[in-house]
Design an enzyme around this catalytic site. Sequence first.
Site, PDB file in Angstrom:
ATOM      1  N   ARG A  36       0.820  -1.209   0.123  1.00 13.53           N
ATOM      2  CA  ARG A  36      -0.035   0.089   0.043  1.00 13.53           C
ATOM      3  C   ARG A  36       0.923   1.300  -0.093  1.00 13.53           C
ATOM      4  O   ARG A  36       0.570   2.337  -0.694  1.00 13.53           O
ATOM      5  CB  ARG A  36      -0.825  -0.167   1.179  1.00 13.53           C
ATOM      6  CG  ARG A  36      -1.932  -0.924   1.012  1.00 13.53           C
ATOM      7  CD  ARG A  36      -3.154  -0.710   1.997  1.00 13.53           C
ATOM      8  NE  ARG A  36      -3.895  -1.693   2.236  1.00 13.53           N
ATOM      9  CZ  ARG A  36      -5.018  -1.710   3.262  1.00 13.53           C
ATOM     10  NH1 ARG A  36      -4.996  -1.064   4.162  1.00 13.53           N
ATOM     11  NH2 ARG A  36      -5.722  -2.969   3.406  1.00 13.53           N
ATOM     12  N   ASP A 146     -15.822   9.577   9.683  1.00 15.05           N
ATOM     13  CA  ASP A 146     -14.709   8.346   9.607  1.00 15.05           C
ATOM     14  C   ASP A 146     -13.202   9.177   9.544  1.00 15.05           C
ATOM     15  O   ASP A 146     -13.305  10.452   9.493  1.00 15.05           O
ATOM     16  CB  ASP A 146     -14.554   7.734   8.355  1.00 15.05           C
ATOM     17  CG  ASP A 146     -13.919   6.372   8.040  1.00 15.05           C
ATOM     18  OD1 ASP A 146     -14.427   5.354   8.219  1.00 15.05           O
ATOM     19  OD2 ASP A 146     -12.520   6.599   8.117  1.00 15.05           O
TER      20      ASP A 146
HETATM   21  C1  LIG Z   1     -13.576  -1.998   8.372  1.00 19.46           C
HETATM   22  S1  LIG Z   1     -13.885  -0.424   8.190  1.00 19.46           S
HETATM   23  C2  LIG Z   1     -15.857  -0.538   8.974  1.00 19.46           C
HETATM   24  C3  LIG Z   1     -16.828   0.240   8.400  1.00 19.46           C
HETATM   25  C4  LIG Z   1     -18.303   0.128   8.815  1.00 19.46           C
HETATM   26  N1  LIG Z   1     -18.484   0.550  10.029  1.00 19.46           N
HETATM   27  C5  LIG Z   1     -18.627  -1.411   8.782  1.00 19.46           C
HETATM   28  O1  LIG Z   1     -18.598  -2.313   9.907  1.00 19.46           O
HETATM   29  O2  LIG Z   1     -18.906  -1.842   7.694  1.00 19.46           O
HETATM   30  C6  LIG Z   1     -13.000   0.402   9.550  1.00 19.46           C
HETATM   31  C7  LIG Z   1     -13.102   1.999   9.172  1.00 19.46           C
HETATM   32  O3  LIG Z   1     -12.559   2.771  10.407  1.00 19.46           O
HETATM   33  C8  LIG Z   1     -11.948   3.820  10.148  1.00 19.46           C
HETATM   34  N2  LIG Z   1     -10.835   4.092  11.216  1.00 19.46           N
HETATM   35  C9  LIG Z   1      -9.850   3.458  11.749  1.00 19.46           C
HETATM   36  N3  LIG Z   1      -9.202   4.002  12.635  1.00 19.46           N
HETATM   37  C10 LIG Z   1     -10.054   5.141  12.899  1.00 19.46           C
HETATM   38  C11 LIG Z   1     -10.222   6.089  13.754  1.00 19.46           C
HETATM   39  N4  LIG Z   1      -9.087   6.284  14.608  1.00 19.46           N
HETATM   40  N5  LIG Z   1     -11.148   7.124  13.902  1.00 19.46           N
HETATM   41  C12 LIG Z   1     -12.309   7.122  13.015  1.00 19.46           C
HETATM   42  N6  LIG Z   1     -12.229   6.131  12.121  1.00 19.46           N
HETATM   43  C13 LIG Z   1     -11.075   5.246  12.050  1.00 19.46           C
HETATM   44  C14 LIG Z   1     -11.205   3.440   8.822  1.00 19.46           C
HETATM   45  O4  LIG Z   1     -10.876   4.499   7.988  1.00 19.46           O
HETATM   46  C15 LIG Z   1     -12.234   2.425   8.227  1.00 19.46           C
HETATM   47  O5  LIG Z   1     -13.012   3.269   7.301  1.00 19.46           O
END
Ligand SMILES: C[S@@+](CC[C@H](N)C(=O)[O-])C[C@H]1O[C@@H](n2cnc3c(N)ncnc32)[C@H](O)[C@@H]1O
Length: 301
Positions: A36, A146
């Site tokens: 990445r 996000d």
């Molecule tokens: C696997 S996705 C989950 C999306 C959705 N909640 C679902 O369950 O389908 C995880 C998301 O968490 C976000 N993320 C990771 N660390 C974070 C943080 N410290 N604060 C806010 N968002 C975060 C990432 O950018 C990503 O879009």
Amino acid sequence: MAPKLNKTDSEFIRAIVHEKAGIVLEEKKSYLVDSRLNTLARRLGHDSSARLVEALRTTFGRGLQDKVVEALTTNETSFFRDVHPFEGLRTQILPELLKRRAAEKRLTVWCAASSTGQEPYSVAMLLREHFSAQLAGWSVKILGTDLSTQVIDQAKAGRYTQLEMNRGLPAAYLIKYFTKHDADWVLNDDVRAMVEFRTFNLLDPFTAVPPCDLLLMRNVLIYFDLNTKKMILDKVRRVLRPDGHLFLGGAETTLNIDNGYERVAGNDTTTYRPRSSWSDAAPASRVSKLATLLPTSGDRL
Ligand SMILES: C[S@@+](CC[C@H](N)C(=O)[O-])C[C@H]1O[C@@H](n2cnc3c(N)ncnc32)[C@H](O)[C@@H]1O
């Protein structure tokens, strides 16, 4: 083939991602980090990820670090992901909650870590489909946040590929709520307008977060270390209304992390809510590893 990051560079990148997002990148996944970062490096005009790391060590400002963090987040999501939480909302949680809120006529939903928007839009479509009449005249706020500006921009556009549509969206919803634009599908304006998107880092203070009736924070805690989980669950508990519901991902729990929650076992899904008898302990704090890997002059970040 582009040269791989050495151990020191890898450790530095992992420290940045942990510091800025709370995410723990396992050493064994360094192939993923490498690939990445290589893509990001080329997009930014560097000839390898090692060069990008060099720039990170010398560049002033947070911009480059933020780009690295965004490139290393996992944004996997889908419409009505896991089905059961949405069944729970439809059959039990929303009918009960709307009765309780009948006098104030206000409902606040927060999808924290909403990625490209499928989760909050699923909630919006579900409300449209099953509770429109009941919610007439209500103030309904659905907030999607996000860390990543890239996914928030895509969420705001409400534009999805055929592949994204095929994952979890009932055919009837596709016909009713989306319009075809070239090869993609765009969510109709009326549903799109139901969700407000913002970038927000869960590590930041929750001072601007409104009291929430439903809080979906699914599939993000899994990426954090124990202290970060504790710190975030502590803040969540303070914005979740006493009779509200916290939804976590299938592999996540508050158990053995924050005893201030009780499990609410429903017919379709399990949620969490603040324990009424809970007396607060001091919130957990995080330890910065990045600080130990950077020069102390403080002028490099
Ligand atoms: C696997 S996705 C989950 C999306 C959705 N909640 C679902 O369950 O389908 C995880 C998301 O968490 C976000 N993320 C990771 N660390 C974070 C943080 N410290 N604060 C806010 N968002 C975060 C990432 O950018 C990503 O879009």
